[in-house]
Design a protein around this motif. Sequence first.
Motif, mmCIF file in Angstrom:
data_model
loop_
_atom_site.group_PDB
_atom_site.id
_atom_site.type_symbol
_atom_site.label_atom_id
_atom_site.label_comp_id
_atom_site.label_asym_id
_atom_site.label_seq_id
_atom_site.Cartn_x
_atom_site.Cartn_y
_atom_site.Cartn_z
ATOM 1 N N MET A 130 22.199 27.230 -23.477
ATOM 2 C CA MET A 130 22.529 26.718 -23.694
ATOM 3 C C MET A 130 21.883 25.485 -23.534
ATOM 4 O O MET A 130 22.087 24.557 -24.202
ATOM 5 C CB MET A 130 23.985 26.622 -23.114
ATOM 6 C CG MET A 130 25.078 27.619 -24.082
ATOM 7 S SD MET A 130 25.211 27.614 -25.486
ATOM 8 C CE MET A 130 25.272 26.053 -25.367
ATOM 9 N N ASP A 131 21.532 25.314 -22.275
ATOM 10 C CA ASP A 131 20.327 23.923 -21.451
ATOM 11 C C ASP A 131 19.923 23.977 -23.370
ATOM 12 O O ASP A 131 19.265 22.144 -23.354
ATOM 13 C CB ASP A 131 19.925 24.124 -20.645
ATOM 14 C CG ASP A 131 21.226 23.911 -19.417
ATOM 15 O OD1 ASP A 131 22.056 23.525 -19.929
ATOM 16 O OD2 ASP A 131 20.549 24.154 -18.419
ATOM 17 N N SER A 132 18.548 24.481 -23.620
ATOM 18 C CA SER A 132 17.448 24.831 -24.018
ATOM 19 C C SER A 132 18.009 24.385 -25.560
ATOM 20 O O SER A 132 17.598 23.811 -26.548
ATOM 21 C CB SER A 132 17.234 25.966 -23.962
ATOM 22 O OG SER A 132 16.730 26.634 -22.771
ATOM 23 N N SER A 137 18.865 20.954 -30.537
ATOM 24 C CA SER A 137 20.119 21.106 -31.038
ATOM 25 C C SER A 137 19.741 19.134 -31.958
ATOM 26 O O SER A 137 20.214 18.433 -32.667
ATOM 27 C CB SER A 137 21.653 21.037 -31.467
ATOM 28 O OG SER A 137 21.828 20.471 -30.163
ATOM 29 N N PHE A 138 19.668 18.441 -30.588
ATOM 30 C CA PHE A 138 19.258 17.196 -31.013
ATOM 31 C C PHE A 138 17.462 16.698 -30.936
ATOM 32 O O PHE A 138 17.545 15.190 -30.948
ATOM 33 C CB PHE A 138 19.905 15.900 -30.062
ATOM 34 C CG PHE A 138 21.629 15.987 -29.846
ATOM 35 C CD1 PHE A 138 21.683 15.132 -30.821
ATOM 36 C CD2 PHE A 138 22.112 17.387 -29.506
ATOM 37 C CE1 PHE A 138 23.684 15.678 -31.141
ATOM 38 C CE2 PHE A 138 23.857 17.579 -29.238
ATOM 39 C CZ PHE A 138 24.454 16.796 -30.037
ATOM 40 N N GLY A 139 16.892 18.056 -31.263
ATOM 41 C CA GLY A 139 15.270 17.216 -31.491
ATOM 42 C C GLY A 139 15.264 16.998 -29.993
ATOM 43 O O GLY A 139 13.667 16.695 -30.616
ATOM 44 N N LYS A 140 15.032 17.426 -29.161
ATOM 45 C CA LYS A 140 14.389 17.025 -28.339
ATOM 46 C C LYS A 140 13.789 17.324 -27.499
ATOM 47 O O LYS A 140 13.264 18.122 -26.142
ATOM 48 C CB LYS A 140 16.114 16.398 -27.489
ATOM 49 C CG LYS A 140 16.210 14.340 -27.537
ATOM 50 C CD LYS A 140 17.216 14.074 -27.054
ATOM 51 C CE LYS A 140 17.528 13.243 -27.595
ATOM 52 N NZ LYS A 140 18.824 12.233 -26.353
ATOM 53 N N GLU A 167 29.722 19.384 -32.024
ATOM 54 C CA GLU A 167 29.766 20.579 -32.619
ATOM 55 C C GLU A 167 28.080 20.680 -33.239
ATOM 56 O O GLU A 167 28.142 22.212 -33.849
ATOM 57 C CB GLU A 167 30.283 19.959 -33.921
ATOM 58 C CG GLU A 167 30.656 20.716 -35.107
ATOM 59 C CD GLU A 167 31.245 22.221 -35.140
ATOM 60 O OE1 GLU A 167 30.793 23.005 -35.428
ATOM 61 O OE2 GLU A 167 31.948 22.084 -34.333
ATOM 62 N N ARG A 168 27.090 20.031 -33.158
ATOM 63 C CA ARG A 168 26.003 20.209 -33.374
ATOM 64 C C ARG A 168 25.488 21.519 -32.872
ATOM 65 O O ARG A 168 24.753 22.558 -33.835
ATOM 66 C CB ARG A 168 24.587 18.777 -33.655
ATOM 67 C CG ARG A 168 23.427 18.888 -33.755
ATOM 68 C CD ARG A 168 23.054 17.998 -33.484
ATOM 69 N NE ARG A 168 21.964 17.555 -35.196
ATOM 70 C CZ ARG A 168 21.632 16.007 -35.069
ATOM 71 N NH1 ARG A 168 21.703 15.366 -33.896
ATOM 72 N NH2 ARG A 168 21.754 15.518 -36.203
#
Length: 178
Positions: A130-132, A137-140, A167-168
Amino acid sequence: MEELQDLLGISRESARVLCSRYVKKGLFIRLKKNFYILSESWEGLSTEDLLKISNLLQVPSYISFSTALTFYEVTTQVQRNYFESASVKRSARFEIAGTAFNYYKLQRKYYFDFIRKGDLFIATKEKAFMDSIYLYSFGKYKLDFSALDMERFEKRKIIALSEIYPERTRGVIKRICG
């Protein structure tokens, strides 16, 4: 440094100067302020020793992301000379003798579901996933989905964990987990 100070019966300032000189001579490796290790000891450290150091370099933190996924053997990716952790303080990178220790800052509300295994603080495998996904999901963060063995995860737990995420992030989870 305090151990050296006590062992030699010298002042704090003298211990600091001694450590600085020994780092310059290559006898010590500076891990962080007031934390040193003998250079010859560094070479023989196990992966578990390096994970423990990762927990100490930035407090509080827990092992997560690909490092934890490798620890739990749910990815075929092999990590060499880098360790990843979640932190609430700040994102940071420490380079020590050719080994990188990366810390990704998470909001406090996402800083949970890690356990203590001996002297290590490590995310559960589902939380590491989940952390990954959250950072991905935010491109980081980059994650090789083809290297993951999705059968090794408890999908119900992933779905339950994902409830608090944006949501993303939940959208990425739905695409991967179905």
